[in-house]
Design an enzyme around this catalytic site. Structure first.
Site, PDB file in Angstrom:
ATOM      1  N   GLU A 122       1.325  -1.528  -0.061  1.00 34.37           N
ATOM      2  CA  GLU A 122       0.100  -0.381  -0.335  1.00 34.37           C
ATOM      3  C   GLU A 122       0.795   0.735   0.076  1.00 34.37           C
ATOM      4  O   GLU A 122       1.582   1.446   0.453  1.00 34.37           O
ATOM      5  CB  GLU A 122      -0.534   0.087   1.181  1.00 34.37           C
ATOM      6  CG  GLU A 122      -2.110   1.229   1.090  1.00 34.37           C
ATOM      7  CD  GLU A 122      -2.789   1.119   2.203  1.00 34.37           C
ATOM      8  OE1 GLU A 122      -3.102   0.310   3.419  1.00 34.37           O
ATOM      9  OE2 GLU A 122      -3.741   1.941   1.942  1.00 34.37           O
ATOM     10  N   GLU A 257      -2.605  -4.137   6.936  1.00 35.34           N
ATOM     11  CA  GLU A 257      -3.340  -4.723   7.238  1.00 35.34           C
ATOM     12  C   GLU A 257      -3.087  -6.105   6.253  1.00 35.34           C
ATOM     13  O   GLU A 257      -4.525  -6.358   5.847  1.00 35.34           O
ATOM     14  CB  GLU A 257      -4.857  -4.114   6.581  1.00 35.34           C
ATOM     15  CG  GLU A 257      -5.157  -4.065   5.968  1.00 35.34           C
ATOM     16  CD  GLU A 257      -4.878  -2.195   5.638  1.00 35.34           C
ATOM     17  OE1 GLU A 257      -3.808  -1.409   6.361  1.00 35.34           O
ATOM     18  OE2 GLU A 257      -5.293  -1.209   4.818  1.00 35.34           O
ATOM     19  N   ASN A 258      -2.590  -6.438   5.666  1.00 34.25           N
ATOM     20  CA  ASN A 258      -2.321  -6.982   3.949  1.00 34.25           C
ATOM     21  C   ASN A 258      -3.148  -8.787   4.620  1.00 34.25           C
ATOM     22  O   ASN A 258      -3.312  -9.170   6.157  1.00 34.25           O
ATOM     23  CB  ASN A 258      -0.689  -8.151   4.071  1.00 34.25           C
ATOM     24  CG  ASN A 258      -0.018  -6.941   3.477  1.00 34.25           C
ATOM     25  OD1 ASN A 258      -0.049  -6.445   3.082  1.00 34.25           O
ATOM     26  ND2 ASN A 258       0.330  -6.638   4.854  1.00 34.25           N
ATOM     27  N   HIS A 290      -6.899  -2.360  15.225  1.00 33.15           N
ATOM     28  CA  HIS A 290      -7.479  -1.570  13.506  1.00 33.15           C
ATOM     29  C   HIS A 290      -7.122  -1.937  12.708  1.00 33.15           C
ATOM     30  O   HIS A 290      -7.664  -2.600  11.645  1.00 33.15           O
ATOM     31  CB  HIS A 290      -6.281  -0.469  13.776  1.00 33.15           C
ATOM     32  CG  HIS A 290      -6.125   0.743  12.483  1.00 33.15           C
ATOM     33  ND1 HIS A 290      -7.192   1.973  12.484  1.00 33.15           N
ATOM     34  CD2 HIS A 290      -5.727   0.585  11.532  1.00 33.15           C
ATOM     35  CE1 HIS A 290      -6.563   2.298  11.146  1.00 33.15           C
ATOM     36  NE2 HIS A 290      -6.019   1.579  10.186  1.00 33.15           N
ATOM     37  N   GLU A 291      -5.474  -2.631  13.071  1.00 33.37           N
ATOM     38  CA  GLU A 291      -4.903  -3.419  11.188  1.00 33.37           C
ATOM     39  C   GLU A 291      -6.274  -5.022  11.426  1.00 33.37           C
ATOM     40  O   GLU A 291      -6.720  -5.212   9.900  1.00 33.37           O
ATOM     41  CB  GLU A 291      -4.092  -4.038  11.417  1.00 33.37           C
ATOM     42  CG  GLU A 291      -2.994  -3.408  11.657  1.00 33.37           C
ATOM     43  CD  GLU A 291      -3.091  -2.376  11.178  1.00 33.37           C
ATOM     44  OE1 GLU A 291      -3.395  -2.251   9.170  1.00 33.37           O
ATOM     45  OE2 GLU A 291      -2.434  -0.711  10.928  1.00 33.37           O
ATOM     46  N   GLU A 313      -9.846   4.200   6.393  1.00 33.36           N
ATOM     47  CA  GLU A 313      -9.038   4.932   7.172  1.00 33.36           C
ATOM     48  C   GLU A 313     -10.109   5.423   8.471  1.00 33.36           C
ATOM     49  O   GLU A 313      -9.916   5.152   9.120  1.00 33.36           O
ATOM     50  CB  GLU A 313      -8.091   5.580   6.189  1.00 33.36           C
ATOM     51  CG  GLU A 313      -6.545   4.269   5.650  1.00 33.36           C
ATOM     52  CD  GLU A 313      -6.229   3.254   6.767  1.00 33.36           C
ATOM     53  OE1 GLU A 313      -6.415   2.784   8.200  1.00 33.36           O
ATOM     54  OE2 GLU A 313      -6.078   2.416   6.035  1.00 33.36           O
TER      55      GLU A 313
HETATM   56 ZN   LIG Z   1      -5.538   1.707   8.455  1.00 40.21          ZN
END
Ligand SMILES: [Zn+2]
Length: 850
Positions: A122, A257-258, A290-291, A313
């Site tokens: 990303e 976050e893959n 979060h991830e 996000e």
């Molecule tokens: Zn994020």
């Protein structure tokens, strides 16, 4: 070499890719300098496709060969990728490319960190791995084979098989290339397990370098809590058999976050009581959550294009804030978030880098991973939830997941879901996504015959490209208190939609005291004439914890501003109010610590600037010192008792209660150190068995310039721990007096352990330099020059981190002409550096053009 002419991309130019990607097969033959990647990709033209040429992104790749349906082809290598004639029917594209992971210091694509292979794709890193339509709206399943000597070789999804020198992975969920990940190296796993509410067993692992296994337990618990919370609150379950997290030392961001293979900056996952502070623990818990939450808000439903970044996000930051509030303390989390918003997002929104949460143009998307996209994006969702109510919010989210699972979406899709679920028209609300700038909310009031009227006027200053703004929908949460401190009107959300609008409350026995913008119900700047007596009243009586803190914070700012402008002594009434609160053991220690934490010097500078004054950083620093010294003296007789009362006994536990107590204890210690010459801090340093207390003691001593021995001892103890050494580097600069800050930082850049290629270490030094307000803005200009020197040097290695750190200069126009010309000279010098990256060119140009 001439600089590339920067290309600008526009939201309005969006066109879909002409092909569906039905499947992706990748084979990696890993070697540090000559990794080969073979791709086999099945493309199918969309029904309306007419173009017989297709374009694939690719950067820094050596093309070895390419084939279509088995026939060799010779594509046109063009800027940013390749073009090739293709059939009008479904076809298989095969390519072999070579890349150099060991030489990749930009840390985008496939690179090496401590002899370990890892990826960051990303936003646009996948094009540095192979030729591909590297855009988020192209989604496909991926099958990956990794060949190499590494003991552990991981990719997304579920394992298919492995043997000597190879491993195969398959991810059944279609995903955009930015969620691709590969990790290979000498790693060990800390294992766990989770059973989803429908009974699916999920294997969990945190992969680390041998020796770091002891720092994984907290992260693993945080992961399990996140998985459970997302089921309980949003009804969302995990969807693979396996969830892997990997800790990497060299990483530009916090974490990524893959799908099924989250990659973390080691600072955001590794934790132990001996090496991590309470703040580290809380941050790690939040980032893991979060991830993980991105698995649905980001991965299952992704963004159509990078202009929509806040779709994933803003929502995921909002969700992780809800999680932290549930795990810890809701008011404390809200106060912390507003402090951070004002420190990072407000200056951005009020300066040359201002942009809407959904920008409409960019040159380099990496420059838009900003506080506006993330934190303001989350505030916008918080407002939406407040306006529609909790039940409607969860109803809309349910519809969002039902309607858009597996899709790449836009802000329009997101708002349409709320309109359909609630019947509400969100056309005006949408302005929050398209307008930049922080609205000002001017409040006036009137009371007659038992009726109290509040009148609001909203306006937003011009921002780059947006001179005029239309009125927005602003939810203003208001409560009313009677003069004796009772709440006479519970919180009510007033919905402001016009430029000027009044709201009345009748049947009141006396003129009330208003508590406005409770819970900070909208990211605006409130402008209201009031008195310190009223602020002190709210600090004592407000039933809304956020506004109680806010009243104390406003008092602290007023006192400080008056000290700076008039050279006055600190306000006695404020000192008395503070003393009363600090000594009140019935009050929550975390809250007392927050009230005792002074507004930052940058915040005072911003306040002065808003009121039309030119901030003098040295005077702001002097006022802060005088205030702290006066407060310490006022509390002199209570400090030893307070210190003893807040010193935790028993084993260290990184929970909210213990952290609150230690935060207050740390504030008390810093005041005490101003009076006792550092005796108590030295004793605490010697006795500390956890990093929170060791670090607090060292900080107090270094601020008093009495910590030389402890600083050396700290270095000796921790020199082999990279994360702890980051603290050691940063602390020396943070604690330095203004006239010594630049020299301290310059000396540290010559230290044997300073490593420019490691973003954490670079940020520890240069971030601390920019964060020491009076030191960075010292009239000599030495700090400006030092930062510019280092940014120019880093740009050739790592453009992304360089560009982001240029933001340290974004507030330059608020300072006096002397400092402005010093900063302009440094910005110009950076802009003229040879071969400056696209990332940094865009940032410096925007900052200079303001
Ligand atoms: Zn994020």
């Amino acid at each position: 070499m001439a600089k590339d002419t920067p290309q600008t991309f526009y939201l309005k130019d969006y066109t879909p890719f002409g092909y569906d990607v039905e499947s992706v097969h990748l084979t990696f033959r890993l070697t540090p300098e000559t990794t080969r990647i073979l791709s086999r990709i099945r493309f199918a033209p969309k029904p309306d496709a007419t173009d017989s040429t297709f374009f694939l992104h690719g950067e820094d790749l050596t093309l070895i060969s390419a084939r279509i349906d088995g026939q060799a082809v010779t594509p046109d290598l063009v800027e940013g990728g390749l073009k090739c004639e293709v059939p009008g029917t479904p076809f298989t594209w095969e390519a072999e490319v070579e890349i150099n992971p060991a030489g990749n210091t930009a840390l985008e694509g496939l690179y090496m960190s401590n002899r370990m292979y890892c990826t960051q794709c990303e936003a646009e890193g996948f094009r540095k791995i192979t030729y591909y339509p590297d855009r988020p709206d192209v989604m496909s399943t991926f099958t990956v084979r990794i060949e190499g000597d590494e003991p552990v070789m991981l990719s997304n999804g579920n394992p298919m098989g492995q043997g000597e020198g190879w491993a195969e992975w398959h991810d059944p969920w279609p995903k955009p290339a930015y969620l691709f990940a590969l990790v290979a190296g000498d790693l060990v796993n800390y294992a766990g397990a989770f059973t989803t509410r429908s009974g699916k067993e999920v294997e969990l692992n945190i992969w680390v370098r041998p020796g770091d296994e002891g720092k994984c337990a907290f992260g693993m618990e945080a992961l399990k809590k996140s998985m459970k919370w997302d089921e309980d609150v949003y009804g969302l379950e995990y969807d693979l058999d396996l969830f892997n997290i990997v800790a990497v030392d060299d990483f530009n961001m916090g974490a990524m976050e893959n799908k099924g293979l989250n990659i973390f900056n080691s600072s955001c996952v590794l934790a132990s009581p001996e090496t991590s502070t309470d703040a580290n623990f809380e941050r790690i818990e939040a980032i893991i959550a979060h991830e993980y939450f991105h698995n649905w808000t980001g991965n299952r439903i992704t963004c159509r294009d990078w202009f929509q970044l806040c779709l994933k996000e803003g929502l995921t930051v909002f969700r992780d804030a809800q999680f932290t509030a549930d795990m810890r303390s809701e008011p404390v989390k809200r106060i912390d978030d507003v402090i951070a918003l004002r420190a990072r997002q407000f200056p951005e929104d009020g300066g040359p880098l201002a942009h809407p949460p959904r920008p409409e143009e960019f040159q380099e998307i990496n420059n838009f991973y900003t506080a506006t996209v993330y934190e303001k994006g989350a505030e916008v969702i918080g407002m939406l939830k407040r306006l529609v109510g909790d039940d409607n919010y969860y109803k809309a989210l349910k519809l969002y997941f039902e309607r858009h699972d597996g899709q790449a979406c836009t802000i329009e899709d997101w708002l349409k879901v709320f309109e359909d679920a609630t019947g509400r028209d969100l056309q005006q609300f949408k302005l929050w996504y398209s307008q930049a700038g922080t609205p000002r909310l001017k409040v006036s009031e009137d009371y007659a015959d038992g009726t109290y009227t509040l009148t609001f006027e909203q306006s937003t200053p011009p921002t780059p490209g947006q001179p005029d703004k239309a009125p927005r929908v602003i939810p203003v949460a208001v409560g009313l208190l009677s003069p004796n401190g009772d709440e006479v009107r519970a919180t009510e959300v007033l919905e402001l939609t016009e430029a000027k609008q009044s709201f009345s409350f009748d049947g009141l026995a006396a003129r009330p005291v208003p508590s406005i913008l409770r819970e900070f119900s909208a990211p605006v700047i409130l402008q209201r004439e009031t008195t310190n007596a009223e602020r002190a009243f709210l600090l004592a009586h407000d039933t809304d914890p956020f506004n109680r803190w806010e009243a104390g914070n406003a008092l602290a700012k007023e006192t400080r501003v008056t000290m700076v402008l008039d050279g006055d002594a600190p306000d006695a009434a404020y000192l008395d109010a503070l003393e009363k609160l600090v000594r009140d053991d019935d009050q929550d220690p975390a809250f007392r610590a927050l009230v005792l934490t002074p507004p930052s010097q940058a915040d005072i500078a911003q306040t002065l600037h808003e009121r039309g004054f030119t901030p003098d950083p040295q005077k702001i620093y002097d006022a802060a010192e005088t205030f702290a010294q006066t407060l310490a003296q006022q509390l002199e007789t209570s400090l030893p008792r307070l210190y003893a009362a807040t010193t935790a006994d028993g084993a260290y536990v990184p929970d909210a209660e213990g952290a609150g107590k230690r935060a207050l204890n740390g504030r008390i210690l810093s005041l005490l150190t101003r009076l006792d010459g550092g005796d108590q801090a030295a004793r605490q340093y010697a006795a500390a068995d956890n990093m929170t207390q060791q670090y607090a003691a060292l900080a107090a001593l270094m601020k008093a310039e009495k910590g030389a021995a402890q600083s050396q001892a700290f270095f000796d103890q921790w020199q082999d721990d990279r994360l702890v050494m980051d603290k050691w580097f940063a602390l020396q600069i943070a604690c330095a007096a203004p006239e010594k800050t630049a020299a301290t930082a310059a000396a540290l850049t010559r230290h044997a352990l300073f490593d420019m290629k490691n973003p954490n270490r670079f940020r520890a030094v240069m971030g601390a330099l920019a964060g020491n307000h009076a030191g960075f803005h010292h009239a000599s200009g030495e700090a400006y020059q030092l930062l510019a020197d280092n940014l120019i040097a880093l740009d050739t290695l790592n453009p992304q981190t360089t560009a982001r750190m240029c933001a340290a200069f974004q507030t330059w126009k608020r300072y006096g002409t002397g400092r402005q010309s010093l900063i302009r000279a440094q910005l110009t010098r950076i802009a003229n550096a040879p071969d400056l990256s696209r990332d940094t060119t865009e940032m410096v140009t925007r900052i200079l053009d303001a």
